[in-house]
Scaffold this motif. Structure first.
Motif, PDB file in Angstrom:
ATOM      1  N   GLY A   1       0.779  -1.252  -0.128  1.00  0.00           N
ATOM      2  CA  GLY A   1      -0.208  -0.111  -0.276  1.00  0.00           C
ATOM      3  C   GLY A   1       0.927   1.143   0.190  1.00  0.00           C
ATOM      4  N   LEU A   2       1.319   1.532   0.662  1.00  0.00           N
ATOM      5  CA  LEU A   2       2.538   2.531   0.664  1.00  0.00           C
ATOM      6  C   LEU A   2       3.744   2.662   0.069  1.00  0.00           C
ATOM      7  CD1 LEU A   2       2.522   4.891   2.965  1.00  0.00           C
ATOM      8  CD2 LEU A   2       5.300   3.582   4.070  1.00  0.00           C
TER       9      LEU A   2
ATOM     10  N   PHE B   1       2.814   6.215  -2.605  1.00  0.00           N
ATOM     11  CA  PHE B   1       4.240   7.225  -3.051  1.00  0.00           C
ATOM     12  C   PHE B   1       4.232   7.643  -4.958  1.00  0.00           C
ATOM     13  CE2 PHE B   1       5.959   6.846   1.767  1.00  0.00           C
ATOM     14  CZ  PHE B   1       6.565   8.310   1.363  1.00  0.00           C
ATOM     15  N   LYS B   2       4.129   6.218  -5.344  1.00  0.00           N
ATOM     16  CA  LYS B   2       3.650   5.528  -6.746  1.00  0.00           C
ATOM     17  C   LYS B   2       3.490   6.964  -7.787  1.00  0.00           C
ATOM     18  CE  LYS B   2       5.091   1.710  -8.683  1.00  0.00           C
ATOM     19  NZ  LYS B   2       7.052   2.163  -8.879  1.00  0.00           N
TER      20      LYS B   2
ATOM     21  N   THR C   1      14.288   1.840  -0.270  1.00  0.00           N
ATOM     22  CA  THR C   1      13.001   2.677   0.435  1.00  0.00           C
ATOM     23  C   THR C   1      11.812   2.042  -0.196  1.00  0.00           C
ATOM     24  OG1 THR C   1      14.564   4.576  -0.333  1.00  0.00           O
ATOM     25  CG2 THR C   1      14.376   4.336   1.712  1.00  0.00           C
ATOM     26  N   VAL C   2      11.064   2.903  -0.493  1.00  0.00           N
ATOM     27  CA  VAL C   2      10.256   3.035  -1.709  1.00  0.00           C
ATOM     28  C   VAL C   2      10.578   3.585  -2.476  1.00  0.00           C
ATOM     29  CG1 VAL C   2       7.482   3.108  -0.377  1.00  0.00           C
ATOM     30  CG2 VAL C   2       9.111   4.594  -0.697  1.00  0.00           C
ATOM     31  N   PHE C   3      11.719   4.737  -2.842  1.00  0.00           N
ATOM     32  CA  PHE C   3      12.118   5.172  -4.261  1.00  0.00           C
ATOM     33  C   PHE C   3      13.209   4.353  -4.243  1.00  0.00           C
ATOM     34  CE2 PHE C   3       9.355   8.327  -2.483  1.00  0.00           C
ATOM     35  CZ  PHE C   3       9.011   9.030  -3.592  1.00  0.00           C
TER      36      PHE C   3
ATOM     37  N   VAL D   1      -4.615   1.177   1.821  1.00  0.00           N
ATOM     38  CA  VAL D   1      -5.307   0.140   0.227  1.00  0.00           C
ATOM     39  C   VAL D   1      -4.569  -1.204  -0.111  1.00  0.00           C
ATOM     40  CG1 VAL D   1      -5.114   2.353  -0.308  1.00  0.00           C
ATOM     41  CG2 VAL D   1      -2.505   1.481  -0.309  1.00  0.00           C
ATOM     42  N   ALA D   2      -3.956  -2.040   0.585  1.00  0.00           N
ATOM     43  CA  ALA D   2      -2.745  -3.250   0.281  1.00  0.00           C
ATOM     44  C   ALA D   2      -4.489  -3.587   0.508  1.00  0.00           C
ATOM     45  CB  ALA D   2      -2.188  -3.114   0.979  1.00  0.00           C
ATOM     46  N   VAL D   3      -5.286  -3.724   1.676  1.00  0.00           N
ATOM     47  CA  VAL D   3      -5.545  -4.903   2.466  1.00  0.00           C
ATOM     48  C   VAL D   3      -7.130  -4.802   1.388  1.00  0.00           C
ATOM     49  CG1 VAL D   3      -7.459  -5.215   3.936  1.00  0.00           C
ATOM     50  CG2 VAL D   3      -5.269  -4.828   4.435  1.00  0.00           C
ATOM     51  N   PRO D   4      -7.197  -3.215   1.580  1.00  0.00           N
ATOM     52  CA  PRO D   4      -8.854  -3.788   0.659  1.00  0.00           C
ATOM     53  C   PRO D   4      -9.002  -3.836  -0.848  1.00  0.00           C
ATOM     54  CG  PRO D   4      -9.079  -1.191   1.510  1.00  0.00           C
ATOM     55  CD  PRO D   4      -8.203  -2.253   1.674  1.00  0.00           C
TER      56      PRO D   4
END
Length: 735
Positions: free
Chosen positions: A32-33, A37-38, A331-333, A419-422
């Motif tokens: 989700g994170l 970020f993307k 990291t996410v980036f 957002v990941a779980v949904p």
């Protein structure tokens, strides 16, 4: 509706349990994170922070060793002097200085640190294994602890503050940072913020003393925290503990003085938030490596054109944009070529987050769980209540709206919604569960109707025929009609073995059985020839009603014949039925004083041809597409192919009447579905596949005539197919 609510609660409950578990949090952090970020993309970093990177390019330009620890400390002293001269408010050095070197070099660096009065030095973190003993002093195990290793004493005394900066150096993604560690001590980015806010220290401490915050009596009386070693950490620890022990302290603090400018007020609010806030935060990265304003060490030393540093906090550390740099974190980036973000840039990012209050925020556990439950309920209801295609479309739209709203709140307010779980759990569960439940419910309803029909007679459809005087020779009218042609098998054989009287009696009983459903269904018997019967249902214009009544009557006719045959064992008369619809001429036909009221046209002739087709397919009830093409809601039919009947130039789509829709059995439904797949393969020219599918049909339904007919035909076409053969059309040259 009850089923929809159950599905909605199941969807919400699964997600709720997952969200409460560590697995749910791990999913949000891992997937989700990254998505958020993307979607947000890089954003400008705050203007109050910059980096000075000690990299290999600077080493080459300054003819220094590749290892930063071997660089002369006098150069670092020169760097600190230059940064202070350029107006840097705080200088955070993410380099360990726990070992002495040359006394001259160390002395130069120590003097520069002391003169700047704004340098924060990082404390190294070391892992130490301790042996645990029992009551008798024998080893009972080991315990690992992390110890802070301060810089050497001259540097420690000269620095404005000492602070650790622990980050996990593991394969997992770095998402968080600590503001306080080891007994509420400021970490490097938090200490840098405290030093950066030195201009408001007197006003800040004055407010705290006014509120009787304990522990401030040991601080310098002039409120200059930078004047005494360790004062920054001591003041921060005292304030932090006071806020933790007295939750109402924040309400007792007097407001900031009105004379403070906007910048000072912003700094005051930042250090207030820091001491009242949590121990650790989620990082709000600004972008890929190098997003924070970066100055190579060589540019500073060579006095090249560098960005304006007035009023900025400068972080100094090793930062290499190469996969081999050890002081980097995933990291996410992180880029696809293995470039991660350096530890010093993460520290600068954390500082910027604390200063501008842009760390990632959660709506709170109750609100987060409520959102997950609400989304689950909404998507579960949509997936069950709407038809399949609409359910898919509505679910996708709702999911897209959720993602869009989450991305907007994330980008504008740093609000991190799940957002990941949904997306990964609730949407698939709702769609799969809703569509499966709809399918099972529909099958159950059909079975219930079929069970109920066993105890009740089916509803009888009645229609009045328009009557008018007939003028022989001229009483002919054009109608739209549905013709039903029936013919009994074995009549010739029976006629040879029975006396005319017995045969007439048998035919009377047979025709009574056949006429009853025709008349009950509003039809008119127009011709009886031998054992064959022609009946018609008419309307002034092309309408659905006469076709529906004719088809229902044909089904009832088949049932009546079955009863007749059971009542006359040994003298059974199995009957074939054919239906066709179109424009017909109804009226008197004849001449010279002899007329017969009949139906004239191609429609009855074609109905007779369709009736004869039953002999080749091993069926009882066949109808053209013009009769049953739109009757699928009331009657279960099976399309058995496209045929060009003998004597006809055009081809017709022919269907078998299986049963009333509400009376259809699960076996009949399976037969229609599996046969349809096989026929589609045959007509598409996929003959080997069709052969296999028809064989599968016959394994479950060994007596099915259409499957056997098409199986033999597909096998013949596979072996002897010629140019004129067409797998999609069956040509019959015999009746």
């Amino acid at each position: 509706m009850q089923n929809a609510v159950v599905l909605a609660l199941i969807t919400a409950g699964i997600a709720l349990l997952l969200a409460l578990s560590p697995v749910g949090r791990a999913m949000e952090e891992e997937f989700g994170l990254a998505w958020l970020f993307k979607l947000r993309g890089p954003v400008p970093p705050p203007a109050d922070v910059a980096l000075v990177t000690l990299d290999r390019q600077s080493a080459r330009r300054l003819s220094l060793p590749p290892q930063v620890r071997l660089w002369p400390r006098a150069l670092r002293a020169r760097m600190i002097d230059d940064l202070k001269r350029r107006g840097a408010t705080a200088i955070a050095i993410d380099l360990t200085l726990e070992t002495p070197t040359d006394i001259i070099q160390d002395g130069a660096l120590s003097r520069s640190i002391a003169a700047a009065r704004s340098v924060i030095l990082v404390e190294a973190m070391e892992r130490e294994e301790l042996v645990v003993t029992d009551a008798e002093g024998r080893p009972a195990g080991q315990m690992a602890i992390l110890k802070s290793v301060p810089p050497i004493e001259p540097f420690a005394k000269a620095a404005a503050a000492l602070a650790p900066f622990p980050l996990p150096k593991v394969a997992a993604r770095t998402n968080e940072f600590w503001a306080f560690k080891e007994g509420d001590r400021l970490t490097l980015p938090a200490a840098a913020l405290q030093v950066h806010a030195a201009a408001v220290h007197p006003a800040w401490l004055g407010r705290l003393r006014e509120a009787d915050v304990p522990g401030l009596e040991t601080l310098p009386p002039d409120n200059d925290l930078l004047n005494e070693p360790g004062a920054v950490q001591r003041a921060s620890q005292a304030v932090r503990r006071a806020f933790l022990q007295a939750p109402g302290l924040a309400a007792r603090l007097p407001p900031p003085a009105g004379r403070l400018g906007d910048r000072e007020r912003r700094l005051m609010e930042a250090i207030d938030r820091l001491h009242q806030g949590p121990q650790h935060y989620y990082l709000n990265f600004y972008g890929p490596p190098g997003t924070v304003t970066t100055i190579p060490f060589a540019d500073l030393i060579e006095d090249r054109d560098v960005p304006d540093l007035m009023g900025r906090t400068v972080f100094i550390g090793v930062a290499e944009r190469t996969p081999t740099n050890l002081d980097t974190f995933y990291t996410v980036f992180s880029t696809s070529d293995g470039i991660d973000i350096s530890g010093v840039e993460i520290a600068a990012t954390a500082f910027g987050n604390l200063l501008e209050d842009t760390t990632l925020k959660s709506p709170g556990r109750p609100a987060e769980l409520g959102l997950v439950v609400g989304f689950g309920v909404a998507i579960g209801l949509l997936a069950y209540l709407l038809p399949a295609m609409l359910a898919v479309v509505a679910t996708v739209l709702l999911a897209a709206c959720w993602i869009a709203a989450s991305a907007i709140l994330f980008g504008q307010s740093q609000l991190w919604l799940p957002v990941a779980v949904p997306m990964l759990v609730q949407v698939p569960v709702a769609l799969f569960g809703g569509l499966l439940w709809q399918y099972l419910s529909a099958n159950r309803e059909r079975r219930n109707v079929a069970q109920a029909i066993r105890y009740y007679l089916p509803e009888r459809v009645a229609a009045d025929l328009a009557h008018r005087p007939i003028n022989p020779g001229g009483a002919r009218d054009l109608f739209y009609g549905a013709c039903v042609a029936s013919d009994a098998e074995r009549f010739t054989t029976l006629a040879e073995t029975m006396t005319p009287r017995d045969l007439a009696t048998l035919l009377d009983s047979y025709f009574a059985a056949v006429f009853e459903p025709i008349q009950a269904g509003g039809g008119t018997v127009t011709d009886v020839v031998g054992d064959g019967v022609m009946s018609v249902w008419t309307a002034a214009n092309p309408e659905r009603e006469p076709r529906l009544r004719a088809a229902l009557a044909a089904l009832d006719l088949a049932r009546a014949v079955e009863r007749f045959n059971r009542q006359n064992p040994g003298r059974t008369m199995p009957t074939r039925v054919g239906l066709h619809a179109g424009w017909i001429m109804v009226g008197n036909v004849g001449g010279k004083g002899h007329f017969a009221w009949s139906v004239v046209g191609d429609i009855p002739n074609t109905a007779s041809r369709i009736e004869g087709l039953n002999k080749h397919l091993g069926t009882r009830l066949l109808a053209s597409d013009s009769v049953v093409g739109d009757l699928g809601g009331e009657i279960l039919t099976r399309r058995v192919g496209r045929f060009r009947l003998m004597g006809k130039t055009g081809a017709l789509d022919i269907h078998e009447l299986v049963a009333r829709r509400e009376e259809a059995t699960p076996a009949q439904l399976r037969l229609v579905s599996s046969f349809g797949d096989a026929l589609e393969a045959c007509e598409s020219g996929r003959l080997p596949e069709a052969v296999g599918l028809f064989r599968q049909v016959l394994e479950e339904f060994p007596d099915d005539g259409p499957a056997r007919f098409h199986l033999n035909r597909c096998m013949n076409l596979s072996v002897e197919k010629s140019a004129e053969d067409d797998a999609a059309i069956v040509r019959l040259e015999v009746k």
